[in-house]
Scaffold this active site. Structure first.
Site, short mmCIF file in Angstrom:
data_model
loop_
_atom_site.label_atom_id
_atom_site.label_comp_id
_atom_site.label_asym_id
_atom_site.label_seq_id
_atom_site.Cartn_x
_atom_site.Cartn_y
_atom_site.Cartn_z
N ASN A 93 36.50 -29.12 62.46
CA ASN A 93 35.74 -29.00 63.70
C ASN A 93 35.49 -27.54 64.10
O ASN A 93 34.35 -27.15 64.36
CB ASN A 93 36.48 -29.75 64.82
CG ASN A 93 35.87 -29.51 66.17
OD1 ASN A 93 36.32 -28.66 66.92
ND2 ASN A 93 34.79 -30.22 66.47
N GLN A 148 49.53 -22.63 74.44
CA GLN A 148 48.51 -23.32 75.25
C GLN A 148 48.62 -22.95 76.73
O GLN A 148 47.61 -22.87 77.43
CB GLN A 148 48.68 -24.84 75.07
CG GLN A 148 47.50 -25.66 75.55
CD GLN A 148 46.36 -25.71 74.54
OE1 GLN A 148 46.58 -25.87 73.36
NE2 GLN A 148 45.13 -25.57 75.01
N LYS A 201 46.71 -19.66 77.09
CA LYS A 201 45.30 -19.86 76.76
C LYS A 201 44.59 -20.55 77.93
O LYS A 201 43.54 -20.12 78.38
CB LYS A 201 45.20 -20.74 75.50
CG LYS A 201 43.80 -21.06 75.07
CD LYS A 201 43.77 -22.10 73.96
CE LYS A 201 44.67 -21.70 72.81
NZ LYS A 201 44.43 -22.51 71.61
N SER A 231 36.93 -28.81 77.62
CA SER A 231 37.70 -30.01 77.97
C SER A 231 37.91 -30.08 79.49
O SER A 231 37.82 -31.14 80.10
CB SER A 231 39.06 -30.00 77.28
OG SER A 231 38.96 -30.57 75.99
N THR A 281 34.88 -25.07 70.60
CA THR A 281 35.86 -24.09 70.10
C THR A 281 35.18 -23.10 69.16
O THR A 281 35.35 -21.88 69.28
CB THR A 281 37.04 -24.78 69.41
OG1 THR A 281 37.54 -25.80 70.27
CG2 THR A 281 38.15 -23.80 69.09
N LYS A 314 51.05 -29.96 74.55
CA LYS A 314 50.54 -30.18 73.18
C LYS A 314 51.33 -31.33 72.58
O LYS A 314 52.44 -31.62 73.03
CB LYS A 314 50.76 -28.91 72.34
CG LYS A 314 49.92 -28.84 71.08
CD LYS A 314 48.52 -28.34 71.35
CE LYS A 314 47.65 -28.50 70.12
NZ LYS A 314 46.37 -27.81 70.24
N GLY A 340 41.86 -33.45 71.22
CA GLY A 340 42.05 -33.43 69.77
C GLY A 340 42.61 -32.11 69.27
O GLY A 340 42.74 -31.14 70.00
N ASP A 341 42.96 -32.09 68.00
CA ASP A 341 43.37 -30.89 67.28
C ASP A 341 43.24 -31.27 65.80
O ASP A 341 42.46 -32.19 65.48
CB ASP A 341 44.82 -30.50 67.66
CG ASP A 341 45.24 -29.14 67.11
OD1 ASP A 341 44.83 -28.12 67.68
OD2 ASP A 341 45.98 -29.08 66.11
N LYS A 384 47.71 -29.83 79.69
CA LYS A 384 46.47 -30.01 78.95
C LYS A 384 46.64 -29.38 77.58
O LYS A 384 47.10 -28.24 77.48
CB LYS A 384 45.32 -29.33 79.71
CG LYS A 384 43.97 -29.44 79.05
CD LYS A 384 43.19 -30.64 79.60
CE LYS A 384 42.06 -31.07 78.70
NZ LYS A 384 42.46 -31.95 77.58
P1 NDP Z 1 40.31 -30.18 61.64
O1 NDP Z 1 41.31 -31.22 61.27
O2 NDP Z 1 38.97 -30.58 62.08
O3 NDP Z 1 40.12 -29.16 60.41
C1 NDP Z 1 41.19 -28.44 59.89
C2 NDP Z 1 40.68 -27.65 58.70
O4 NDP Z 1 41.70 -26.75 58.29
C3 NDP Z 1 40.38 -28.51 57.50
O5 NDP Z 1 39.38 -27.92 56.72
C4 NDP Z 1 41.71 -28.53 56.76
O6 NDP Z 1 41.63 -28.82 55.38
C5 NDP Z 1 42.17 -27.10 56.98
N1 NDP Z 1 43.63 -27.07 56.92
C6 NDP Z 1 44.49 -27.75 57.71
N2 NDP Z 1 45.76 -27.50 57.32
C7 NDP Z 1 45.66 -26.64 56.29
C8 NDP Z 1 46.61 -25.99 55.47
N3 NDP Z 1 47.93 -26.20 55.65
N4 NDP Z 1 46.15 -25.14 54.51
C9 NDP Z 1 44.83 -24.93 54.33
N5 NDP Z 1 43.87 -25.54 55.08
C10 NDP Z 1 44.30 -26.36 56.04
O7 NDP Z 1 41.04 -29.27 62.74
P2 NDP Z 1 40.38 -28.29 63.81
O8 NDP Z 1 39.19 -27.63 63.23
O9 NDP Z 1 40.27 -29.01 65.09
O10 NDP Z 1 41.55 -27.22 64.00
C11 NDP Z 1 41.66 -26.05 63.18
C12 NDP Z 1 42.54 -25.03 63.88
O11 NDP Z 1 41.95 -24.69 65.14
C13 NDP Z 1 43.97 -25.47 64.21
O12 NDP Z 1 44.83 -24.36 64.13
C14 NDP Z 1 43.86 -25.93 65.66
O13 NDP Z 1 45.11 -25.90 66.32
C15 NDP Z 1 42.90 -24.88 66.19
N6 NDP Z 1 42.20 -25.22 67.42
C16 NDP Z 1 41.45 -26.36 67.50
C17 NDP Z 1 40.76 -26.64 68.66
C18 NDP Z 1 39.85 -27.81 68.77
O14 NDP Z 1 39.15 -27.91 69.79
N7 NDP Z 1 39.76 -28.68 67.78
C19 NDP Z 1 40.91 -25.79 69.86
C20 NDP Z 1 41.66 -24.57 69.64
C21 NDP Z 1 42.29 -24.33 68.47
P3 NDP Z 1 42.17 -30.23 54.84
O15 NDP Z 1 41.12 -31.22 55.22
O16 NDP Z 1 42.32 -30.06 53.36
O17 NDP Z 1 43.50 -30.48 55.52
#
Ligand code: NDP
Length: 448
Positions: A242, A113, A116, A380, A211, A128, A167-168, A92
């Site tokens: 997200n 993961q 976690k 999830s 999250t 992943k 998603g991620d 997962k």
């Molecule tokens: P999203 O794609 O929804 O959002 C990512 C955000 O981070 C955007 O604002 C993006 O900006 C910014 N970002 C991404 N890459 C970079 C970078 N290299 N430098 C600066 N800003 C960056 O992703 P999520 O919110 O889902 O995920 C964010 C983090 O949380 C990740 O590390 C993910 O692995 C982790 N996570 C997510 C979960 C989930 O349920 N979604 C669960 C647990 C962890 P821009 O649009 O400019 O790229």
């Protein structure tokens, strides 16, 4: 052999094999040394060489994804899935669509993961995946064609009792909807094969929020344990995706002022507190850039090309919610200078090793992503349960389960930390508690 020398040996061998996979090595290097005292008590792990087994994924799949863009041009991307560990349940973990996705990133995310998922207390193994496809700037039709081609190959490897992706970064409801549609076309309606699905396709209420909300619930528990609360705290959040959006929402609801949000082009500082409705409109509806914020809030500041961790204002809590290694040692020093007392990770591995080492020296409570952002995968797993039962739960029920799970994760991390290190060492607590459940299951299942 001592625990320390065994850990060093496993790390040395891993580095020899994977020298170029720096994020993967970083994740394992942060993890294994924290197990030393636990291994002293569980010498059978050393005798059976189980660390070498657990760092090796059960399966790693790589495939190409051919698709056609709107101009009729043929395109190809590379995709991965690491099915890391199934000792406590089907694999997962999310799918990431971002140009930087490679085998090192997928391995580091998959490795984290495992532990976690274990901390959630639910029956889910670790996996992943993702692709170097960039959904940014693509039309809905292009994203749909990419997702359909991705799933045409990927469906051979997943199933509700085998591997259940979600998603991620770059993969939200739109992408999961297209992926689910193609899976259904090829295999029939199988609700439990993906999570984070749109609500009209048996997604779970509160999964979108899980999250970010879970992260803030974790912080709330840590504060409560120290006779404190989020009320009137100043919070700095990175990202505007997200995780960030729903962390901001819950922090504001609990009385905090959130000063910032960002994307990869720059950050917004709004001393009056971030206007979340506007951020949602910009990011979720318009799919635009965060700098649009200052068109409406002319008093707010947009700092182009800088990370939010260069901010020179005072604040109490840092919530990195964007991406890996966004906080290096310099950024960690800025966070300490700002007076922050808590760093809680919404993102996966947002702090470099040196940054993590500096937190405790500066009296900052460090809440590692493995524990603090586990709310997403926990919900999830609740979505899987609803899909198996063919019954939807209310938002309130899912949210109250999430609160219980995050509280339990905080307690188990804190108690394990007290037992093996010291109460504030939540990193050791999370790593040991997550590891214990998986390794004990592996021992009972034999050499497989
Ligand atoms: P999203 O794609 O929804 O959002 C990512 C955000 O981070 C955007 O604002 C993006 O900006 C910014 N970002 C991404 N890459 C970079 C970078 N290299 N430098 C600066 N800003 C960056 O992703 P999520 O919110 O889902 O995920 C964010 C983090 O949380 C990740 O590390 C993910 O692995 C982790 N996570 C997510 C979960 C989930 O349920 N979604 C669960 C647990 C962890 P821009 O649009 O400019 O790229």
């Amino acid at each position: 052999m001592t625990s320390k020398s065994y850990i060093e040996q496993v790390l040395r061998e891993l580095k020899e094999k994977h020298a170029e996979k720096k994020e993967f090595i970083q994740a394992v290097e942060e993890f294994l040394p924290t197990l030393e005292i636990y291994l002293d008590e569980h010498t059978e792990i050393i005798e059976k060489n189980l660390l070498s087994l657990i760092v090796e994924p059960e399966r790693l799949i790589q495939f190409r994804v051919p698709w056609q863009d709107d101009k009729g041009k043929w395109q190809v991307n590379r995709a991965y899935r690491v099915q890391y560990n199934s000792a406590i349940g089907p694999y997962k973990g999310g799918l990431r669509f971002h140009p930087t996705t490679n085998e090192s990133i997928v391995r580091f995310l998959g490795f984290e993961q495992i532990f976690k998922n274990s901390l959630t207390g639910l029956p889910i193994g670790g996996g992943k995946g993702g692709s170097d496809f960039d959904p940014k700037g693509k039309s809905d039709s292009e994203v749909m064609r990419f997702c359909q081609s991705f799933m045409t190959e990927f469906q051979k490897h997943i199933g509700p009792d085998i591997d259940v992706p979600a998603g991620d970064i770059g993969v939200g409801g739109r992408e999961i909807g297209f992926l689910f549609g193609q899976y259904k076309r090829l295999n029939g309606y199988t609700a439990g094969v993906l999570t984070g699905k749109p609500l009209n396709s048996w997604g779970s209420l509160a999964r979108t929020e899980a999250t970010g909300y879970g992260l803030v619930y974790f912080v709330q528990n840590a504060l409560k344990d120290r006779q404190d609360s989020l009320k009137d705290k100043k919070v700095v959040v990175s990202g505007s995706g997200n995780v960030s959006i729903y962390a901001i929402e819950k922090a504001q609801e609990l009385g905090a002022t959130v000063l910032t949000c960002s994307d990869s082009s720059g950050y917004i500082y709004d001393a009056d507190g971030i206007d979340l409705d506007l951020v949602k409109e910009i990011k979720e509806v318009r799919r635009s850039r965060i700098k649009d914020y200052i068109d409406v809030h002319t008093d707010a500041v947009y700092v182009e090309g800088e990370s939010v961790w260069t901010l020179k204002e005072a604040y109490d809590i840092a919530l990195p919610c964007a991406t890996q290694n966004e906080i290096d040692l310099n950024a960690a020093h800025e966070i300490a200078k700002a007076g922050a007392k808590i760093v809680a990770e919404g993102a996966n591995m947002p702090s470099s090793k040196k940054a993590i080492d500096s937190y405790s020296k500066n009296g900052i409570l460090y809440c590692p992503g493995k524990s603090a952002n586990a709310g997403g995968v926990a919900v999830s797993a609740l979505e899987m349960a609803q899909n198996s039962a063919r019954l939807p739960w209310t938002f309130e029920k899912v949210d109250s389960e999430l609160k219980i799970i995050m509280k339990n994760i905080y307690i188990v991390c804190s108690e394990t930390a007290s037992k093996y290190a010291e109460k504030n060492n939540l990193m050791a607590g999370a790593n040991i508690a997550g590891f214990d459940r998986v390794i004990q299951a592996m021992i009972s299942q034999g050499l497989v």
